[in-house]
Write an enzyme that holds these catalytic residues in place. Sequence first.
Site, mmCIF file in Angstrom:
data_model
loop_
_atom_site.group_PDB
_atom_site.id
_atom_site.type_symbol
_atom_site.label_atom_id
_atom_site.label_comp_id
_atom_site.label_asym_id
_atom_site.label_seq_id
_atom_site.Cartn_x
_atom_site.Cartn_y
_atom_site.Cartn_z
ATOM 1 C CG HIS A 4 -9.032 -28.615 -36.619
ATOM 2 N ND1 HIS A 4 -9.256 -28.056 -37.859
ATOM 3 C CD2 HIS A 4 -7.673 -28.661 -36.480
ATOM 4 C CE1 HIS A 4 -8.094 -27.779 -38.430
ATOM 5 N NE2 HIS A 4 -7.130 -28.145 -37.604
ATOM 6 C CE LYS B 251 -3.760 2.357 2.398
ATOM 7 N NZ LYS B 251 -4.867 2.244 3.360
#
Length: 523
Positions: free
Chosen positions: A279, A134
């Site tokens: 595929h 922070k």
Amino acid sequence: MRALVSVSDKTGIVEFAKELIDLGIEIISTGGTYSKLKEAGLPAIEISELTGFPECLDGRVKTLHPIVHAGLLAMRSKPDHMKQLEELNIETIDIVVVNLYPFKATILKDGVTREEAVENIDIGGPTMLRSAAKNYQDVAVVVDPTDYEAVVKELKESNEAKGTLEVTLDTKFYLMQKVFMHTSNYDTMIADYLKKQRQDFDFPETLTMTFEKVQDMRYGENPHQKAAFYREIGKKQGSITDAVQLNGKELSFNNINDTNGALELLKEFTETTVVACKHGNPCGVGSAENLLEAWNKAFSADKVSIYGGIVVANREITLEVAEEIKPVFLEVLVAPSYEKEALELLQTKKNLRILELKDIGVPQNENAYDIKKVNGGLIVQTIDSKLLNQEELKVVTERKPTEKEMDDMLFAWKIVKFVKSNGIAIAKDKQSVGIGPGQVNRVWATKQCFEHADELIDEEAKKGSVLASDAYFPFDDSVEAAHQAGVTAIIQPGGSIRDEDSIKKCNEYGIAMVFTGMRHFKH
């Protein structure tokens, strides 16, 4: 300048701490890290000496103290903050080097108890990390040992150039980001573990998930797309993430996607089976008494589409089978094991990706998520883990299927479950004969299926085949097409308002038809 060092992963920590000390930085440390630094002969201040408060509760409380967090959170640019520190006799802490209790390693241990897991939930570590991050403008916070070198480099460069010890703001901002990724991952692991402990299979109001990167990829589905491969945290038996690669180049995005689809279909079979996939759709499937016969069935079902495809098998690859596979161009081959001579032969094909997956038949947990990304969100469901309910199977025609037809219908039903919708599969003698995937209406899928079969299988071989449809027939035109192709039995979910039309057409042609009461859309 002071650094607080407290790490579970002690990789490189002694060397890093020595570099900091050589730059004149004072080290504060805790527990096992403090002991390791002292063993290495490095000067360090123990945290309780700094706070004036002893570690207590078996080490559960040691860094949760205002002297620590005020030293981290004080904004150096605010005179009021610095005045308060002076009044409280608190010094700033400028570098934090922390990584967390090994929660992941703990929960992955065999036989770990909930008490052990909970005890390895870090409290002080995340709190220090968040405080330091922070206040990133003033504090460099390091969670990853791979960043040690860069931090030392910047400190040395700053010292040489300006006579001060500084890490650039850009680097501190980058380190801040890594902190919150690290703590987010950590908290998500905990939440996921607790959810599984409670056997809570409901969809939560907020969904958080965490994955670990396996590899960056050269590209995604297409060369202009970036891609990476991530794995779920935990033991995932039978998944491609647990496979050991024995040969070939790195797996591509399409390799992984297609192989996963082939493996999920293979898991439906307990008998000796080979699945060929292209595929994302199966192109050849064969089951038999032995692997060579199963391979021959899968290969001969579609010798064209298998080119450049994926092949998975649920039995050890023997030399005999390897000799048949070797002349065929494949992208990926997966099996639970390989005979030594078989592997040596296949490894002569340098581009063939050979994977060993010992638990290849282990199914996914039925409560596992199937996730699709849509623009702006996700759609989430449980995986399609069921095949059918035997009690709901219903013969709806005048003629009942023979035992052989029923066996072949169940075989075809397993295949069609993994064919993209609208999907049709025809089979005979536990061999796929034709597969029609991904059409926008069902009769096209049916006709496509037979057109492909016409190209590959002779007329006599197709006679007596069976057909599986992933969803109901909206009209009887698919039955008409099936009859013309020599199909003698059909399995489909049923449920159309025109079911009677299809049943009537089947009765007219003497085709047996079974309703499953369960569909398998795959979009």
